[in-house]
Design a protein around this motif. Structure first.
Motif, PDB file in Angstrom:
ATOM      1  N   THR A 221       1.005  -1.213   0.100  1.00 40.41           N
ATOM      2  CA  THR A 221      -0.011  -0.091  -0.019  1.00 40.41           C
ATOM      3  C   THR A 221       0.843   1.188   0.024  1.00 40.41           C
ATOM      4  OG1 THR A 221      -1.755  -1.335   1.286  1.00 40.41           O
ATOM      5  CG2 THR A 221      -1.976   1.265   1.233  1.00 40.41           C
ATOM      6  N   GLU A 222       1.971   1.296   0.811  1.00 38.68           N
ATOM      7  CA  GLU A 222       2.699   2.358   0.862  1.00 38.68           C
ATOM      8  C   GLU A 222       3.412   2.717  -0.359  1.00 38.68           C
ATOM      9  OE1 GLU A 222       5.384   1.806   4.095  1.00 38.68           O
ATOM     10  OE2 GLU A 222       4.017   2.306   5.788  1.00 38.68           O
ATOM     11  N   LYS A 223       4.016   1.464  -1.194  1.00 38.40           N
ATOM     12  CA  LYS A 223       4.553   1.638  -2.557  1.00 38.40           C
ATOM     13  C   LYS A 223       3.709   2.116  -3.447  1.00 38.40           C
ATOM     14  CE  LYS A 223       7.796  -2.084  -2.058  1.00 38.40           C
ATOM     15  NZ  LYS A 223       8.346  -3.430  -2.422  1.00 38.40           N
ATOM     16  N   THR A 224       2.392   1.853  -3.413  1.00 38.11           N
ATOM     17  CA  THR A 224       1.414   2.351  -4.383  1.00 38.11           C
ATOM     18  C   THR A 224       1.121   3.877  -4.089  1.00 38.11           C
ATOM     19  OG1 THR A 224       0.377   0.080  -4.116  1.00 38.11           O
ATOM     20  CG2 THR A 224      -0.962   1.962  -5.359  1.00 38.11           C
ATOM     21  N   VAL A 225       1.120   4.187  -2.828  1.00 44.60           N
ATOM     22  CA  VAL A 225       0.702   5.603  -2.595  1.00 44.60           C
ATOM     23  C   VAL A 225       2.015   6.598  -3.090  1.00 44.60           C
ATOM     24  CG1 VAL A 225       0.563   7.343  -0.583  1.00 44.60           C
ATOM     25  CG2 VAL A 225      -0.796   4.963  -0.748  1.00 44.60           C
ATOM     26  N   LYS A 226       3.023   5.910  -2.921  1.00 39.86           N
ATOM     27  CA  LYS A 226       4.390   6.737  -3.400  1.00 39.86           C
ATOM     28  C   LYS A 226       4.435   6.731  -4.805  1.00 39.86           C
ATOM     29  CE  LYS A 226       7.243   6.104   0.832  1.00 39.86           C
ATOM     30  NZ  LYS A 226       8.577   5.595   1.397  1.00 39.86           N
ATOM     31  N   ILE A 227       4.134   5.632  -5.455  1.00 41.74           N
ATOM     32  CA  ILE A 227       4.259   5.658  -7.069  1.00 41.74           C
ATOM     33  C   ILE A 227       3.425   6.580  -7.447  1.00 41.74           C
ATOM     34  CG2 ILE A 227       4.047   4.316  -8.936  1.00 41.74           C
ATOM     35  CD1 ILE A 227       5.145   2.039  -7.410  1.00 41.74           C
ATOM     36  N   THR A 228       1.967   6.490  -7.088  1.00 41.60           N
ATOM     37  CA  THR A 228       0.911   7.514  -7.469  1.00 41.60           C
ATOM     38  C   THR A 228       1.248   8.823  -7.144  1.00 41.60           C
ATOM     39  OG1 THR A 228      -0.477   5.640  -6.795  1.00 41.60           O
ATOM     40  CG2 THR A 228      -1.497   7.874  -7.125  1.00 41.60           C
ATOM     41  N   SER A 229       2.019   9.181  -6.115  1.00 40.92           N
ATOM     42  CA  SER A 229       2.278  10.485  -5.696  1.00 40.92           C
ATOM     43  C   SER A 229       3.306  11.033  -6.686  1.00 40.92           C
ATOM     44  CB  SER A 229       2.743  10.703  -4.260  1.00 40.92           C
ATOM     45  OG  SER A 229       1.804  10.307  -3.294  1.00 40.92           O
ATOM     46  N   LEU A 230       4.425  10.342  -7.154  1.00 35.93           N
ATOM     47  CA  LEU A 230       5.281  10.775  -7.865  1.00 35.93           C
ATOM     48  C   LEU A 230       4.588  11.140  -9.245  1.00 35.93           C
ATOM     49  CD1 LEU A 230       8.184   8.256  -6.773  1.00 35.93           C
ATOM     50  CD2 LEU A 230       8.092  10.799  -6.642  1.00 35.93           C
ATOM     51  N   VAL A 231       3.738  10.180  -9.810  1.00 35.32           N
ATOM     52  CA  VAL A 231       3.267   9.910 -11.158  1.00 35.32           C
ATOM     53  C   VAL A 231       2.450  11.400 -11.308  1.00 35.32           C
ATOM     54  CG1 VAL A 231       1.540   9.288 -12.614  1.00 35.32           C
ATOM     55  CG2 VAL A 231       3.309   7.730 -11.742  1.00 35.32           C
ATOM     56  N   VAL A 232       1.630  11.533 -10.074  1.00 37.95           N
ATOM     57  CA  VAL A 232       0.528  12.958 -10.204  1.00 37.95           C
ATOM     58  C   VAL A 232       1.536  14.403 -10.116  1.00 37.95           C
ATOM     59  CG1 VAL A 232      -1.166  14.222  -8.759  1.00 37.95           C
ATOM     60  CG2 VAL A 232      -1.061  11.710  -9.383  1.00 37.95           C
ATOM     61  N   GLY A 233       2.518  14.060  -9.349  1.00 37.01           N
ATOM     62  CA  GLY A 233       3.549  15.295  -9.228  1.00 37.01           C
ATOM     63  C   GLY A 233       4.205  15.626 -10.472  1.00 37.01           C
ATOM     64  N   GLY A 234       4.710  14.694 -11.221  1.00 37.23           N
ATOM     65  CA  GLY A 234       5.535  14.634 -12.307  1.00 37.23           C
ATOM     66  C   GLY A 234       4.466  15.283 -13.534  1.00 37.23           C
ATOM     67  N   ILE A 235       3.172  14.767 -13.381  1.00 38.10           N
ATOM     68  CA  ILE A 235       2.149  15.407 -14.510  1.00 38.10           C
ATOM     69  C   ILE A 235       2.004  16.945 -14.059  1.00 38.10           C
ATOM     70  CG2 ILE A 235      -0.271  15.437 -15.133  1.00 38.10           C
ATOM     71  CD1 ILE A 235      -0.024  12.167 -14.864  1.00 38.10           C
ATOM     72  N   VAL A 236       1.694  17.334 -12.913  1.00 38.13           N
ATOM     73  CA  VAL A 236       1.637  18.588 -12.447  1.00 38.13           C
ATOM     74  C   VAL A 236       2.567  19.527 -13.031  1.00 38.13           C
ATOM     75  CG1 VAL A 236       1.122  20.178 -10.485  1.00 38.13           C
ATOM     76  CG2 VAL A 236      -0.170  18.037 -10.517  1.00 38.13           C
ATOM     77  N   LEU A 237       4.047  19.159 -12.508  1.00 37.80           N
ATOM     78  CA  LEU A 237       5.067  20.054 -12.996  1.00 37.80           C
ATOM     79  C   LEU A 237       5.213  20.057 -14.501  1.00 37.80           C
ATOM     80  CD1 LEU A 237       7.846  18.509 -10.403  1.00 37.80           C
ATOM     81  CD2 LEU A 237       6.718  21.000 -10.348  1.00 37.80           C
ATOM     82  N   PHE A 238       4.768  19.225 -15.328  1.00 38.49           N
ATOM     83  CA  PHE A 238       4.824  19.369 -16.867  1.00 38.49           C
ATOM     84  C   PHE A 238       3.636  20.041 -17.328  1.00 38.49           C
ATOM     85  CE2 PHE A 238       3.746  17.597 -20.703  1.00 38.49           C
ATOM     86  CZ  PHE A 238       4.723  17.901 -21.582  1.00 38.49           C
TER      87      PHE A 238
END
Length: 303
Positions: A221-238
């Protein structure tokens, strides 16, 4: 050196001692040569197992024990049988709630192996249904309160959990009516659990088979949350810089694109928009003459 009649010399005494030890070792070796059955498990009213040895001539005997009796008895239909399965419904017929303990032993050339207790893989009315959930440092043994014995005897029916590291003897834990969580476990270590029904403080039925799980360093669960956060953060920054650029430097083009189109009438004396609309939807009827015949122009001139 000779001795008086009825006594043994030191050499004779040593020989007898060595002979006795050899006999004991041989007897122990013969007993160990009979391999016990493997994977003894229960599914409903059918008991199955795998041969412990590939040698022919091995027979099996199934024994059972009732809840109110500590004496092991033989299942009449499964005594000295070459089969690797047994229908024990006759032995369970008169037992409390139809629940009995079961075990199997091998016999070969008159020598018996150690008895191997049966376990239940999937759970039944007489066996707990068990699942394990592991997280960093903890493991939960998941059990259901909604089982047959629980409905019949309420809190008098309990689960007894045996818990410990893989490869070590499982320690008996306190009885519990439902799931239990063990904490303070080593990360990267495999832990195992076995569960048995207890009724009025006595074992009843067949215990669950041993289940094991690895204690992870990080939960899924923690891994999934971290991966999701990184993907969303990358999309926002782009996306945010692109939107900022369009709003600041391409504002006029955006306004021009969003401006509604105007219909320009090239004929100023023509109909207005409303008139054009009515003309298209409701065209006016024009009077027409019916042509009965057509005469060529040359023919009319001659006449």
């Amino acid at each position: 050196m000779e001795t008086s009649r009825g006594t043994f010399t030191e050499t004779e005494r040593r020989l007898w001692t060595e002979t006795a030890l050899t006999v004991l070792l041989c007897l122990e070796a013969v007993g160990c040569a009979v391999m016990p059955p493997q994977n003894v498990s229960v599914n409903d009213l059918q008991l199955t197992w795998a041969p412990g040895s590939r040698d022919g001539g091995v027979l099996y005997t199934v024994e059972y024990r009732r809840f109110d009796n500590n004496t092991w008895q033989q299942v009449p239909a499964c005594v000295d049988t070459p089969d690797t399965s047994c229908d024990f419904s006759s032995a369970a017929a008169n037992a409390t709630q139809g629940c009995i303990g079961l075990r199997v032993r091998s016999q070969e050339r008159g020598v018996s192996s150690a008895a191997v207790p049966a376990c239940s893989v999937y759970g039944s009315r007489c066996s707990p249904e068990v699942s394990l959930t592991a997280a960093p440092g903890i493991m939960t043994v998941r059990l259901s309160r909604n089982h047959h014995l629980g409905r019949e005897y309420a809190d008098n029916a309990q689960h007894r959990i045996y818990f410990g590291k893989e490869g070590e003897e499982l320690n008996e834990d306190e009885d519990t009516p439902s799931s239990k969580t063990f904490s303070g476990l080593e990360v990267g270590q495999i832990y195992c659990a076995k569960v048995e029904f207890f009724l009025y403080g006595k074992p009843i039925g067949v215990p669950s088979c041993v289940r094991c799980e690895l204690i992870p360093a990080q939960s899924t669960t923690e891994k999934t949350v971290k991966i999701t956060s990184l993907v969303v953060g990358g999309i926002v920054l782009f996306i945010v810089p692109i939107i900022f650029y369009l709003l600041i430097f391409q504002r006029r083009k955006i306004k021009k694109l969003l401006k509604p189109y105007e219909i320009v009438i090239l004929c100023p004396d023509g109909p207005t928009l409303n008139g054009l609309h009515d003309l298209l939807l409701f065209p006016s009827e024009e009077p027409c003459d019916v042509v009965s015949s057509v005469v060529p122009a040359a023919s009319s001139a001659l006449s």
